[in-house]
Design a protein around this motif. Structure first.
Motif, PDB file in Angstrom:
ATOM      1  N   PHE A   1     -18.313  10.779 -42.174  1.00  0.00           N
ATOM      2  CA  PHE A   1     -17.377  10.637 -41.056  1.00  0.00           C
ATOM      3  C   PHE A   1     -16.912   9.183 -40.943  1.00  0.00           C
ATOM      4  O   PHE A   1     -17.633   8.270 -41.341  1.00  0.00           O
ATOM      5  N   CYS A   2     -15.760   8.987 -40.366  1.00  0.00           N
ATOM      6  CA  CYS A   2     -15.274   7.623 -40.142  1.00  0.00           C
ATOM      7  C   CYS A   2     -16.238   6.898 -39.207  1.00  0.00           C
ATOM      8  O   CYS A   2     -16.487   7.377 -38.100  1.00  0.00           O
ATOM      9  N   PRO A   3     -16.799   5.755 -39.629  1.00  0.00           N
ATOM     10  CA  PRO A   3     -17.755   5.053 -38.760  1.00  0.00           C
ATOM     11  C   PRO A   3     -17.085   4.406 -37.549  1.00  0.00           C
ATOM     12  O   PRO A   3     -17.766   3.996 -36.602  1.00  0.00           O
ATOM     13  N   HIS A   4     -15.737   4.350 -37.533  1.00  0.00           N
ATOM     14  CA  HIS A   4     -15.042   3.735 -36.403  1.00  0.00           C
ATOM     15  C   HIS A   4     -14.688   4.770 -35.332  1.00  0.00           C
ATOM     16  O   HIS A   4     -15.003   4.579 -34.159  1.00  0.00           O
ATOM     17  N   CYS A   5     -14.051   5.900 -35.745  1.00  0.00           N
ATOM     18  CA  CYS A   5     -13.614   6.879 -34.735  1.00  0.00           C
ATOM     19  C   CYS A   5     -14.339   8.220 -34.833  1.00  0.00           C
ATOM     20  O   CYS A   5     -14.159   9.089 -33.981  1.00  0.00           O
ATOM     21  N   GLY A   6     -15.173   8.415 -35.880  1.00  0.00           N
ATOM     22  CA  GLY A   6     -15.944   9.647 -35.992  1.00  0.00           C
ATOM     23  C   GLY A   6     -15.193  10.813 -36.606  1.00  0.00           C
ATOM     24  O   GLY A   6     -15.731  11.914 -36.702  1.00  0.00           O
TER      25      GLY A   6
ATOM     26  N   LYS B   1     -11.126   5.881 -46.723  1.00  0.00           N
ATOM     27  CA  LYS B   1     -10.205   5.517 -45.640  1.00  0.00           C
ATOM     28  C   LYS B   1     -10.036   6.688 -44.683  1.00  0.00           C
ATOM     29  O   LYS B   1      -9.962   7.843 -45.107  1.00  0.00           O
ATOM     30  N   CYS B   2      -9.941   6.376 -43.393  1.00  0.00           N
ATOM     31  CA  CYS B   2      -9.758   7.374 -42.343  1.00  0.00           C
ATOM     32  C   CYS B   2      -8.265   7.574 -42.103  1.00  0.00           C
ATOM     33  O   CYS B   2      -7.545   6.614 -41.817  1.00  0.00           O
ATOM     34  N   SER B   3      -7.809   8.832 -42.226  1.00  0.00           N
ATOM     35  CA  SER B   3      -6.378   9.079 -42.006  1.00  0.00           C
ATOM     36  C   SER B   3      -6.067   9.219 -40.512  1.00  0.00           C
ATOM     37  O   SER B   3      -4.918   9.257 -40.114  1.00  0.00           O
ATOM     38  N   GLN B   4      -7.079   9.276 -39.654  1.00  0.00           N
ATOM     39  CA  GLN B   4      -6.865   9.341 -38.204  1.00  0.00           C
ATOM     40  C   GLN B   4      -6.598   7.955 -37.614  1.00  0.00           C
ATOM     41  O   GLN B   4      -5.602   7.741 -36.947  1.00  0.00           O
ATOM     42  N   CYS B   5      -7.510   7.000 -37.891  1.00  0.00           N
ATOM     43  CA  CYS B   5      -7.380   5.678 -37.254  1.00  0.00           C
ATOM     44  C   CYS B   5      -7.009   4.579 -38.254  1.00  0.00           C
ATOM     45  O   CYS B   5      -6.758   3.447 -37.851  1.00  0.00           O
ATOM     46  N   GLY B   6      -7.000   4.890 -39.547  1.00  0.00           N
ATOM     47  CA  GLY B   6      -6.590   3.892 -40.534  1.00  0.00           C
ATOM     48  C   GLY B   6      -7.698   2.987 -41.025  1.00  0.00           C
ATOM     49  O   GLY B   6      -7.474   2.137 -41.904  1.00  0.00           O
TER      50      GLY B   6
HETATM   51 ZN   LIG Z   1     -11.281   6.683 -38.065  1.00  0.00          ZN
END
Ligand SMILES: [Zn+2]
Length: 175
Positions: free
Chosen positions: A11-16, A29-34
């Motif tokens: 999972f994205c460690p920034h936004c989950g 790379k997270c496509s939700q928060c970048g």
């Molecule tokens: Zn994210």
């Protein structure tokens, strides 16, 4: 087939978000928060410590991996620290050793399994001279210490393969 350490991060460690996909061999790379996370080698240090008789210090490992075998003293480099500071801090904390000279020798990549995760490290090796040896202390993860003349050092006694390789390289270097 060896698992890439990035597979450990689902999972994205920034936004989950679950939209956390492989971007390159070194990143996801997270496509939700970048947010893009890069994986790099963690810096670690180890010391070839010599006493006034030019004997090498070896430490017996109290825990797995390679419990009961001999090892060089060392540890991970903290954030914001130089490698020289790290090796001095580790020697002071673990063994009560105050180096008088710290000289960089060479580096080796290594893998270290911790809590189910393979930490890729870059181990930096230093030659450490100590003028006056304080009373040595054994830290939690070391159960015995010994000083060995260089011509009596047996790499087969060193349990961790990366450290054994470093000792072999050191013994082959012109003195
Ligand atoms: Zn994210």
């Amino acid at each position: 087939m060896k698992t890439h350490p990035l597979n450990f991060f689902g999972f994205c460690p920034h936004c989950g978000s679950e939209q956390f996909a492989v971007k390159s061999a070194k990143s996801k790379k997270c496509s939700q928060c970048g947010f893009e996370y890069f994986i790099n080698a963690a810096a670690a240090v180890a010391g070839f410590v010599f006493n006034e008789r030019n004997e090498l210090l070896l430490c017996r490992r109290a825990f797995e991996p390679a419990k009961g075998t001999w090892d060089l003293p060392g540890g991970f480099v903290d954030l914001g620290e130089t490698a020289e500071q790290a090796v001095c801090r580790e020697l002071m904390e673990e063994l009560n050793i105050q180096p008088t000279a710290v000289n960089y020798l060479f580096s080796l990549p290594n893998e270290y399994l911790y809590s189910g995760f393979t930490v890729h490290t870059l181990d930096l090796f230093f030659k450490i001279q100590v003028e006056k040896m304080n009373k040595l202390i054994c830290s939690d993860d070391v159960c015995e210490l010994k000083f060995v003349p260089l011509n009596e050092v047996k790499p087969s006694e060193i349990g961790l393969l990366s450290i054994r390789k470093a000792v072999e390289i050191f013994l082959q270097q012109p003195k």
